[in-house]
Every structure is written in structure tokens, then in C-alpha cells.
Design an enzyme around this catalytic site. Sequence first.
Site, PDB file in Angstrom:
ATOM      1  NE  ARG A 295     -14.347   2.835 -26.057  1.00  0.00           N
ATOM      2  CZ  ARG A 295     -13.672   1.821 -25.592  1.00  0.00           C
ATOM      3  NH1 ARG A 295     -13.850   0.647 -26.098  1.00  0.00           N
ATOM      4  NH2 ARG A 295     -12.803   1.958 -24.609  1.00  0.00           N
TER       5      ARG A 295
ATOM      6  CD  GLU B 241      -5.450  -4.971 -12.304  1.00  0.00           C
ATOM      7  OE1 GLU B 241      -4.938  -6.058 -12.053  1.00  0.00           O
ATOM      8  OE2 GLU B 241      -5.823  -4.622 -13.443  1.00  0.00           O
TER       9      GLU B 241
HETATM   10  P1  AMP Z   1     -14.645   0.158 -15.537  1.00  0.00           P
HETATM   11  O1  AMP Z   1     -14.366   1.460 -14.855  1.00  0.00           O
HETATM   12  O2  AMP Z   1     -13.699  -0.937 -15.118  1.00  0.00           O
HETATM   13  O3  AMP Z   1     -16.102  -0.267 -15.395  1.00  0.00           O
HETATM   14  O4  AMP Z   1     -14.319   0.356 -17.070  1.00  0.00           O
HETATM   15  C1  AMP Z   1     -15.181   1.017 -17.862  1.00  0.00           C
HETATM   16  C2  AMP Z   1     -14.552   1.660 -19.063  1.00  0.00           C
HETATM   17  O5  AMP Z   1     -13.380   0.998 -19.547  1.00  0.00           O
HETATM   18  C3  AMP Z   1     -15.580   1.601 -20.154  1.00  0.00           C
HETATM   19  O6  AMP Z   1     -15.899   2.950 -20.462  1.00  0.00           O
HETATM   20  C4  AMP Z   1     -14.951   0.879 -21.308  1.00  0.00           C
HETATM   21  O7  AMP Z   1     -14.879   1.762 -22.389  1.00  0.00           O
HETATM   22  C5  AMP Z   1     -13.552   0.481 -20.864  1.00  0.00           C
HETATM   23  N1  AMP Z   1     -13.349  -0.993 -20.779  1.00  0.00           N
HETATM   24  C6  AMP Z   1     -13.114  -1.699 -19.646  1.00  0.00           C
HETATM   25  N2  AMP Z   1     -12.942  -3.000 -19.899  1.00  0.00           N
HETATM   26  C7  AMP Z   1     -13.115  -3.156 -21.237  1.00  0.00           C
HETATM   27  C8  AMP Z   1     -13.102  -4.288 -22.139  1.00  0.00           C
HETATM   28  N3  AMP Z   1     -12.857  -5.546 -21.712  1.00  0.00           N
HETATM   29  N4  AMP Z   1     -13.344  -4.058 -23.446  1.00  0.00           N
HETATM   30  C9  AMP Z   1     -13.586  -2.802 -23.897  1.00  0.00           C
HETATM   31  N5  AMP Z   1     -13.609  -1.712 -23.109  1.00  0.00           N
HETATM   32  C10 AMP Z   1     -13.370  -1.859 -21.796  1.00  0.00           C
END
Ligand code: AMP
Length: 172
Positions: free
Chosen positions: A59, A96
Site C-alpha cells: 500500500r 509477533e
Molecule cells: P508494522 O510493521 O507493524 O508497523 O505494520 C505496518 C504494515 O502492516 C503497514 O504497511 C500496514 O499496511 C499493515 N498494517 C498493520 N496493522 C494494520 C491495521 N491495523 N490495519 C491496516 N493495516 C495494518
Amino acid sequence: MSEFLKGLIRDIPDFPKPGIVFKDITPLLNDSKGLPEAVSAMAEPFRGKVDTVLGIESRGFIFGAPVAIALGVGLALVRKPGKLPSDTKQMTYELEYGTDTLEIHTDAIPKGGRVVLVDDLLATGGTAAAAVDLVSELGGDLVGASFLIELGFLPGRGKVSPVPVHSVIRYD
Ligand code: AMP
């Protein structure tokens, strides 16, 4: 923060697994005023300050390309493994449960090039931190990270530190 843009994001409980509230941006993407407003709000603080936008699969690509056009610079890609055809550098990071890997072309960013990272959402910060490490391994200068959405109750901002985080919509 834009209440208009926030109104175009939909919560989907328990997607893709129980306990996760998924922020669905498709109504915003579908909106003829919402999409350009989101792109310009993500680009604005970086006007005249960067040489390259770094879009994170997948995205981050949707926003990365128009942000690059708005800033008058090019777009570099961070992708999932096995998608980039030329020489790559890889970074593996903790999830995780288990690990994930991201890749970048070794020639994607010139040494000393000023880079802004672009993604749709900052959650735990694992993805962004891996992209930050890739830019630093290539000798790029990461001047900031721009997200449409920040989940402020998770430690993402701290994980990306000291790179400054800009987010258009924040949930606390
Ligand atoms: P992180 O590495 O945990 O910061 O996750 C980031 C990626 O996961 C982003 O590129 C988002 O597209 C996706 N993502 C994580 N959590 C969500 C959520 N609650 N809703 C939508 N997309 C999420």
C-alpha cells in the site's frame, strides 16, 4: 488532523485475524477528493527537502508514486523477497510470530541522497524500521517517514526514531 479523511477510513474488526482492528483505506482511495487530499497532506512537510521517495510494498506504492510526483522527485521501491530483478540488499525483521524480509535494489538510492519513506500505516514500526536500515546500508540520508495513518497506541514512532515521523491521521 483531517476529520474528512478520517471519515473515509473504515474499521474492520477481527481482520485478518481475531483481535486486529484493520484500518480499511479503500473508501478513501475511492473518493475523488479524499485521495488527492491524502497525497498532498503526506507530501507537504517534505516539499523541497528530499531527492527520492521510498515506497513500501504494497500500500506504500499507492501513495509513494503520487507523493513523488507532488514533490517533483523519483520513486524507489522496497519490496517483498524475490520481486526485484537486479542486485538487492535484504533486511530480515521480527514479527509477533516469526520473521519477514524486505529487499531494495542496491542502486535505488544514491549515496547521501535525501529520502522520505512512505507507507499507508505505522503500527509496530517493524516494517518501517527495516526500511530505515536498508536506506542506511545504502548510504542514503533518511530525512523523514510519512504515513497516512499512525496507530499511536503502538510503539511504531519510537521504533523508527530518530527518523522524524509525519502522520496525517492518528488513532490514540
Ligand atoms: P508494522 O510493521 O507493524 O508497523 O505494520 C505496518 C504494515 O502492516 C503497514 O504497511 C500496514 O499496511 C499493515 N498494517 C498493520 N496493522 C494494520 C491495521 N491495523 N490495519 C491496516 N493495516 C495494518
